[in-house]
Design a protein around this motif. Structure first.
Motif, mmCIF file in Angstrom:
data_model
loop_
_atom_site.group_PDB
_atom_site.id
_atom_site.type_symbol
_atom_site.label_atom_id
_atom_site.label_comp_id
_atom_site.label_asym_id
_atom_site.label_seq_id
_atom_site.Cartn_x
_atom_site.Cartn_y
_atom_site.Cartn_z
ATOM 1 N N TYR A 1 0.097 -18.863 42.092
ATOM 2 C CA TYR A 1 -1.154 -19.438 42.599
ATOM 3 C C TYR A 1 -2.127 -18.342 43.023
ATOM 4 O O TYR A 1 -3.298 -18.343 42.619
ATOM 5 C CB TYR A 1 -0.838 -20.360 43.779
ATOM 6 C CG TYR A 1 -2.039 -21.054 44.377
ATOM 7 C CD1 TYR A 1 -2.899 -21.799 43.592
ATOM 8 C CD2 TYR A 1 -2.289 -20.997 45.751
ATOM 9 C CE1 TYR A 1 -3.990 -22.465 44.146
ATOM 10 C CE2 TYR A 1 -3.369 -21.662 46.313
ATOM 11 C CZ TYR A 1 -4.217 -22.391 45.503
ATOM 12 O OH TYR A 1 -5.284 -23.048 46.054
ATOM 13 N N THR A 2 -1.637 -17.421 43.859
ATOM 14 C CA THR A 2 -2.526 -16.341 44.317
ATOM 15 C C THR A 2 -3.078 -15.585 43.107
ATOM 16 O O THR A 2 -4.269 -15.272 43.045
ATOM 17 C CB THR A 2 -1.766 -15.362 45.242
ATOM 18 O OG1 THR A 2 -1.012 -16.084 46.203
ATOM 19 C CG2 THR A 2 -2.700 -14.418 45.948
ATOM 20 N N TYR B 1 -4.505 -0.980 48.245
ATOM 21 C CA TYR B 1 -5.848 -1.350 47.817
ATOM 22 C C TYR B 1 -6.744 -0.111 47.669
ATOM 23 O O TYR B 1 -7.680 -0.111 46.859
ATOM 24 C CB TYR B 1 -6.478 -2.318 48.826
ATOM 25 C CG TYR B 1 -5.686 -3.591 49.083
ATOM 26 C CD1 TYR B 1 -5.178 -4.351 48.034
ATOM 27 C CD2 TYR B 1 -5.456 -4.043 50.387
ATOM 28 C CE1 TYR B 1 -4.471 -5.526 48.275
ATOM 29 C CE2 TYR B 1 -4.756 -5.223 50.636
ATOM 30 C CZ TYR B 1 -4.263 -5.959 49.574
ATOM 31 O OH TYR B 1 -3.572 -7.115 49.818
ATOM 32 N N HIS C 1 -4.164 -8.574 57.220
ATOM 33 C CA HIS C 1 -5.378 -8.218 56.479
ATOM 34 C C HIS C 1 -6.642 -8.243 57.318
ATOM 35 O O HIS C 1 -7.622 -7.584 56.974
ATOM 36 C CB HIS C 1 -5.548 -9.154 55.275
ATOM 37 C CG HIS C 1 -4.622 -8.814 54.151
ATOM 38 N ND1 HIS C 1 -3.323 -9.248 54.106
ATOM 39 C CD2 HIS C 1 -4.797 -8.045 53.042
ATOM 40 C CE1 HIS C 1 -2.739 -8.783 53.015
ATOM 41 N NE2 HIS C 1 -3.611 -8.047 52.351
#
Ligand code: MSP
Length: 522
Positions: free
Chosen positions: A26-27, A244, A277
């Protein structure tokens, strides 16, 4: 790389020892739809996914498998690459946190944080001793006041994970000194955390006061060594979040990718990892003197047939099994259409089949099949020449042409379900137009008008197929092939052009077949 405005989007990196399931798919699918949309809209996209490979949890799984941690990771990381391919994910990079470039980036951010003072003029990182609760499954520290009682009466993390008491030397990050900085950041960037409900949770959590965070472990060694003190490995979340940055070339802040893509435009995460996050990550970045990402969007969780998904309940849904049964685009469509992005939802076979046979087969599939077959049999397989347009034709074309602007608004949120709803409204309009114009009658009574009607429909389908690409890429491509649209004419800029009358179309083949339940075994 194209010349458009950059757009950097990330999935969380998946715990390498997990078996890929519906939640991971899903993500990834949500990010993929957004990444594809932005590419088609001319943006210069960097789309990152990968695996999170350090920490106590992975070390334990490797031990249980009788393998050295890296050897274990090398084997199982492949499971996520396979899931990525299976779901037709168009990621530009697949990062593994055991890569050398990532170890380098993690050590660099540590040094940058340690090299700066906190807003109160104190060391950002200091050596101390951790004594408290730790949940290996979440790889998270919890305060006594956060724990809940499990069914067995034992203390549990709020996520339900088992907790253990940990006492060991540890470096701490002075998170408490970043409270004001974080609140000021949330204030100045009201869109940083979405949806709003998550933002409110985070703001009240931070307002409640922050404890310093343990950022190294000494009781195991599967992690990135702390610069200058290799008896410690970095807390896995500090290492993991740094992925990231790694993908943009950090610590080389002069790297083209870093300059182009940092700060990230959006980190898409599940609601369970919002604190990491939206609190820890921006604090680490501010402490390191780096820019904070523009947005974190937290999506909801799926239950399966009304229950929490788990291996022990026997309702674990593997993406492989779903794709084999329903086809990749049907699964993608279902996930993005069924629930508002940000809300929880239930995955039930009945609901999947309902969407397949309704929205996909009956509505879109049928529209394409009807129109393309009529062009084949009534017009010799050539796109007819339109004559003067009537109001009904103008209206249908106008609603198709209005789609891009509407979809852009929905995708800016992102609200996938509404973007799809909007596209499907035009599918409905087009089906109604077919019924009203009755081209099968025009064929006998007015062939000039027939040409206009079929051309109008083909042009509408072209818009629909181009806009459907981010969500159902394989099927949209099939449909665009059937309209003989060259690959270079499929982006959103091409929406401003129009089909060329006289173009020869191949024999139509069905898109979106109906799902028929296999007969039960005797
Ligand atoms: N490794 C961390 C992320 C580190 S990012 C720097 C992690 N990994 S995970 O594999 O456990 O989860 C990855 C994603 O899957 C999360 O966004 C999580 O919310 C999502 N899901 C896991 N189960 C889910 C459902 N049942 N439903 C929807 N998404 C869920 O956390």
């Amino acid at each position: 790389m194209t010349g458009g405005k950059p757009f950097y989007i990330t999935t969380p990196i998946y715990y390498v020892n997990d078996s890929p399931h519906l939640g991971h798919a899903y993500t990834s699918v949500a990010c993929d739809a957004l990444a594809r949309f932005m590419r088609l809209d001319g943006r210069n996209v960097l789309f990152l996914t990968g695996t999170d490979e350090h920490g106590q949890k992975v070390a334990k799984s490797a031990r249980d498998a009788g393998l050295a941690p890296l050897e274990f990771c090398d084997r199982v990381s492949q499971n996520f690459r396979t899931m990525t391919k299976l779901m037709d994910i168009s990621n530009d990079q697949f990062i593994r946190t055991t890569e050398e470039r990532h170890v380098k980036a993690s050590q660099a951010i540590w040094q940058a944080i340690a090299g700066n003072k906190s807003p109160k003029g104190r060391d950002n990182i200091y050596l101390g001793k951790y004594a408290g609760w730790y949940a290996v499954r979440d790889e998270a520290f919890y305060g006594e006041d956060e724990l809940v009682k499990g069914a067995d009466g034992a203390k549990r993390a709020p996520s339900g994970a088992e907790v253990e008491w940990v006492e060991e030397p540890s470096y701490f990050f002075r998170l408490s000194d970043w409270q004001d900085g974080l609140l000021a950041y949330y204030d100045a960037h009201p869109d940083f955390i979405a949806p709003k409900s998550r933002r409110n949770e985070v703001v009240s959590f931070v307002k409640g006061g922050l404890n310093d965070l343990s950022v190294s472990r000494t009781s195991f060694d599967w992690g990135v060594p702390v610069p200058g003190n290799p008896k410690h490995v970095m807390y896995v979340w500090l290492d993991a979040l740094t992925n990231y940055l790694t993908a943009t070339g950090y610590p080389d802040t002069q790297a083209a990718a870093y300059k182009t893509f940092w700060p990230a435009d959006i980190h898409v995460v599940g609601k369970d990892i919002v604190r990491f996050h939206c609190v820890y990550w921006p604090a680490f970045l501010m402490a390191a003197g780096l820019e904070v990402p523009r947005r974190v969007f937290a999506h909801g969780w799926w239950t399966v047939e009304g229950h929490k998904m788990s291996k022990s309940l026997g309702n674990f849904v593997a993406p492989q099994q779903l794709v084999e049964q329903y086809g990749v685009d049907a699964v993608r469509y279902f996930m993005l259409r069924e629930l508002p992005f940000g809300s929880d939802g239930d995955f039930s076979r009945r609901a999947v089949v309902g969407r397949i046979n309704g929205d996909l087969a009956n509505d879109f599939g049928n529209l394409a099949q009807r129109v393309l077959s009529m062009i084949q049999s009534y017009c010799g397989g050539k796109l007819p020449e339109p004559g003067a347009l009537k109001a009904a034709d103008e209206n249908l074309l106008a609603s198709a042409r209005a789609l891009l602007a509407k979809a852009r608004t929905e995708m800016a949120e992102p609200a996938f379900h509404r973007a799809l709803e909007t596209i499907w409204q035009v599918v409905g309009d087009a089906n109604r137009y077919v019924d009203e114009q009755t081209p099968w009658t025009l064929r006998k009574t007015d062939t000039a008008r027939l040409g206009t009607v079929l051309y109008t429909l083909a042009e509408t389908i072209r818009h629909l197929a181009i806009l459907a690409q981010p969500f159902v890429p394989e099927t949209a491509a099939k449909l665009l092939n059937q309209l003989s649209i060259p690959p270079g004419q499929r982006d959103f800029a091409a929406l401003a052009t129009a089909l060329i009358p006289g173009t020869v179309l191949p024999k139509p083949v069905g898109i979106f077949p109906r799902y028929v339940e296999a007969a039960a075994a005797p």
